[in-house]
Design a protein around this motif. Sequence first.
Motif, PDB file in Angstrom:
ATOM      1  N   LYS A   1      -9.186  -8.913  26.584  1.00 51.85           N
ATOM      2  CA  LYS A   1      -8.911  -8.962  28.023  1.00 51.85           C
ATOM      3  C   LYS A   1      -8.078 -10.188  28.381  1.00 51.85           C
ATOM      4  CE  LYS A   1     -10.876  -7.723  32.397  1.00 51.85           C
ATOM      5  NZ  LYS A   1     -12.054  -7.226  33.133  1.00 51.85           N
ATOM      6  N   VAL A   2      -8.385 -11.326  27.797  1.00 54.70           N
ATOM      7  CA  VAL A   2      -7.606 -12.544  28.051  1.00 54.70           C
ATOM      8  C   VAL A   2      -6.142 -12.321  27.674  1.00 54.70           C
ATOM      9  CG1 VAL A   2      -7.224 -14.908  27.230  1.00 54.70           C
ATOM     10  CG2 VAL A   2      -9.525 -14.173  27.886  1.00 54.70           C
ATOM     11  N   ALA A   3      -5.932 -11.762  26.486  1.00 52.63           N
ATOM     12  CA  ALA A   3      -4.563 -11.501  26.033  1.00 52.63           C
ATOM     13  C   ALA A   3      -3.898 -10.415  26.868  1.00 52.63           C
ATOM     14  CB  ALA A   3      -4.576 -11.114  24.558  1.00 52.63           C
ATOM     15  N   GLY A   4      -4.643  -9.363  27.170  1.00 47.30           N
ATOM     16  CA  GLY A   4      -4.086  -8.251  27.940  1.00 47.30           C
ATOM     17  C   GLY A   4      -3.663  -8.655  29.335  1.00 47.30           C
ATOM     18  N   GLU A   5      -4.455  -9.494  29.977  1.00 48.17           N
ATOM     19  CA  GLU A   5      -4.091  -9.953  31.320  1.00 48.17           C
ATOM     20  C   GLU A   5      -2.816 -10.792  31.295  1.00 48.17           C
ATOM     21  OE1 GLU A   5      -7.652 -11.861  32.672  1.00 48.17           O
ATOM     22  OE2 GLU A   5      -8.571  -9.969  33.323  1.00 48.17           O
ATOM     23  N   TYR A   6      -2.674 -11.600  30.247  1.00 46.83           N
ATOM     24  CA  TYR A   6      -1.428 -12.362  30.090  1.00 46.83           C
ATOM     25  C   TYR A   6      -0.247 -11.410  29.917  1.00 46.83           C
ATOM     26  CZ  TYR A   6       2.338 -14.586  27.534  1.00 46.83           C
ATOM     27  OH  TYR A   6       3.586 -14.976  27.117  1.00 46.83           O
TER      28      TYR A   6
END
Length: 258
Positions: A10-15
């Motif tokens: 999720k952290v990577a996807g939001e970026y």
Amino acid sequence: MLEIAKQAAKVAGEYLQGRFLEQLVPDEELHNDVKLPEDKESERRIIEVIHGHFPTHTIFSEEVGMVSREEEYLWIVDPLDGTNNYFIGFPYFSVSIALQHKGELVLGVVYNPVAGQMFWAEKGKGAYLNGKRLSVNDRTDLTRAVGTYIRGRNTVTKEQELDFTKPFMINTKRLLRNVAPALDWCLLANGWLDYVVMQRSGIMDVAAGIVIAQEAGATITDWKGSAYQHEPFTQEGFRSLLASNGHLHETIRGLIEE
């Protein structure tokens, strides 16, 4: 570990979603691929989350390669599954994270930030999309079947791809070439696709998707019909696999011309 994998995705996807509508400048454009700084930043964020919780675990990721620590746990990361799609503004891409424990795949997470789709599975515990249990469909009519084709980078020529895919295009309703392999396996898991045919592709690109499809009841074999067995991950490993809802498996396997 599943919750940490979801957090990292999720952290990577939001970026990635935040950068998606920008005019992206590649580090390098190749004949069949493109290298983006967003790949590396997504990867950095994933590794930071995983090693923040599990500093002794080994991670293999597309950009940095093998970050070797203890060998018992190996995280297999594709920080941007579908880089070419992402580059041209096509909203079909994901973050893919799998975990291998003592040579076995034990969990997979695939996150599609544009659609808000978080797919996940743990070995023996089922597969889920945003908390909803997944299951392959029960289609039996080959002429209504929709599938996707996955091939490895630089392992199959365009001429070979055309020859190989022709029987599928003629005999099934539609054969897609989505170029985001982990996400393709998740569509099979949720019954949206009927089959996936993979030709000489690296396991890194599909490891998380395979766990999710297996836990959703997909039948997965090699092209000769032998049941899929995960082999401990290596960077050079390429596999040719067929996955389906099970009902169409042998009929579709009959279309394969090696």
